[in-house]
Design an enzyme around this catalytic site. Structure first.
Site, PDB file in Angstrom:
ATOM      1  N   LYS A  11       0.809  -1.222   0.000  1.00 24.87           N
ATOM      2  CA  LYS A  11       0.000   0.000   0.000  1.00 24.87           C
ATOM      3  C   LYS A  11       0.850   1.284   0.000  1.00 24.87           C
ATOM      4  O   LYS A  11       2.055   1.238   0.252  1.00 24.87           O
ATOM      5  CB  LYS A  11      -0.928  -0.014   1.218  1.00 24.87           C
ATOM      6  CG  LYS A  11      -1.990  -1.105   1.164  1.00 24.87           C
ATOM      7  CD  LYS A  11      -2.873  -1.021   2.390  1.00 24.87           C
ATOM      8  CE  LYS A  11      -3.992  -2.034   2.370  1.00 24.87           C
ATOM      9  NZ  LYS A  11      -4.847  -1.910   3.569  1.00 24.87           N
ATOM     10  N   TYR A  51     -12.416  -1.964  -4.444  1.00 28.09           N
ATOM     11  CA  TYR A  51     -12.949  -2.033  -3.083  1.00 28.09           C
ATOM     12  C   TYR A  51     -14.465  -1.882  -3.055  1.00 28.09           C
ATOM     13  O   TYR A  51     -15.051  -1.605  -2.006  1.00 28.09           O
ATOM     14  CB  TYR A  51     -12.283  -0.972  -2.195  1.00 28.09           C
ATOM     15  CG  TYR A  51     -10.855  -1.310  -1.860  1.00 28.09           C
ATOM     16  CD1 TYR A  51     -10.558  -2.325  -0.955  1.00 28.09           C
ATOM     17  CD2 TYR A  51      -9.795  -0.648  -2.463  1.00 28.09           C
ATOM     18  CE1 TYR A  51      -9.249  -2.654  -0.653  1.00 28.09           C
ATOM     19  CE2 TYR A  51      -8.479  -0.966  -2.166  1.00 28.09           C
ATOM     20  CZ  TYR A  51      -8.214  -1.974  -1.263  1.00 28.09           C
ATOM     21  OH  TYR A  51      -6.915  -2.304  -0.963  1.00 28.09           O
ATOM     22  N   ASN A 114      -1.992   0.208   6.905  1.00 29.78           N
ATOM     23  CA  ASN A 114      -1.406  -1.020   7.457  1.00 29.78           C
ATOM     24  C   ASN A 114      -0.487  -1.758   6.483  1.00 29.78           C
ATOM     25  O   ASN A 114      -0.247  -2.941   6.619  1.00 29.78           O
ATOM     26  CB  ASN A 114      -2.492  -1.938   8.021  1.00 29.78           C
ATOM     27  CG  ASN A 114      -3.467  -2.419   6.977  1.00 29.78           C
ATOM     28  OD1 ASN A 114      -3.253  -2.279   5.771  1.00 29.78           O
ATOM     29  ND2 ASN A 114      -4.566  -2.992   7.425  1.00 29.78           N
ATOM     30  N   HIS A 117      -2.244  -5.350   1.600  1.00 29.78           N
ATOM     31  CA  HIS A 117      -3.544  -5.991   1.399  1.00 29.78           C
ATOM     32  C   HIS A 117      -3.255  -7.397   0.923  1.00 29.78           C
ATOM     33  O   HIS A 117      -2.307  -7.625   0.174  1.00 29.78           O
ATOM     34  CB  HIS A 117      -4.349  -5.250   0.323  1.00 29.78           C
ATOM     35  CG  HIS A 117      -5.476  -6.062  -0.243  1.00 29.78           C
ATOM     36  ND1 HIS A 117      -6.734  -6.063   0.315  1.00 29.78           N
ATOM     37  CD2 HIS A 117      -5.512  -6.933  -1.291  1.00 29.78           C
ATOM     38  CE1 HIS A 117      -7.507  -6.893  -0.386  1.00 29.78           C
ATOM     39  NE2 HIS A 117      -6.790  -7.418  -1.364  1.00 29.78           N
ATOM     40  N   GLU A 128      -9.187 -10.905  -7.792  1.00 34.40           N
ATOM     41  CA  GLU A 128      -8.289  -9.765  -7.606  1.00 34.40           C
ATOM     42  C   GLU A 128      -7.111  -9.826  -8.575  1.00 34.40           C
ATOM     43  O   GLU A 128      -6.682  -8.794  -9.109  1.00 34.40           O
ATOM     44  CB  GLU A 128      -7.813  -9.697  -6.151  1.00 34.40           C
ATOM     45  CG  GLU A 128      -8.941  -9.335  -5.203  1.00 34.40           C
ATOM     46  CD  GLU A 128      -8.565  -9.346  -3.740  1.00 34.40           C
ATOM     47  OE1 GLU A 128      -9.317  -8.757  -2.948  1.00 34.40           O
ATOM     48  OE2 GLU A 128      -7.520  -9.929  -3.367  1.00 34.40           O
TER      49      GLU A 128
END
Length: 140
Positions: A11, A51, A114, A117, A128
């Site tokens: 990320k 998302y 965080n 993913h 995905e």
């Protein structure tokens, strides 16, 4: 046990701090092979589509804004039990709850930022992967 594929994103918080190599080292040390990888800048439309399952949730707009705030590294990982292995290496979504030595425990800035993913099932991994990669880009 048969090889399995999963999907991973490094990320914006991690790419901004130049942690892609450190994240990849943890994935590889866990026995996962990176069989496709590219650094991209998500558009708002891409982030909203990817998302979309969270569109009705209160954090959706913040998530989209975060994911377009800088480059990401999208990856296809391969290995035995790859989905579960990747989730173990990532650690809990909230870095405060993540086990020592996991990516999120070591690198995450917050529950939102965080660092990574990862797919939560083989079915989602397949979807995905197709979202970001063509078959010719995946070399195992």
């Amino acid at each position: 046990m048969a090889l399995e594929r999963t999907f991973s994103i490094v990320k914006p918080d991690a790419t901004r701090r130049n942690l892609t190599g450190a994240v990849n080292a943890k994935l590889e040390a866990a026995g996962l092979r990176i069989i496709a990888q590219k650094r991209i800048q998500l558009t708002q439309a891409q982030a909203e589509a990817f998302y979309g399952v969270h569109a009705a949730r209160p954090f959706f707009n913040d998530l989209v804004s975060f994911m377009i705030s800088g480059p990401v590294v999208v990856q296809v990982l391969e290995g035995e039990n790859a989905v579960l292995k990747n989730r173990d290496v990532m650690g809990a979504t909230n870095p405060k709850d993540a086990a020592e030595g996991t990516i999120r425990k070591e690198f995450a800035e917050s529950i939102e930022a965080n660092s990574v993913h990862g797919s939560d099932s083989a079915e989602n991994a397949a979807n995905e992967i197709k979202f970001f990669f063509s078959d010719i880009e995946i070399v195992s």
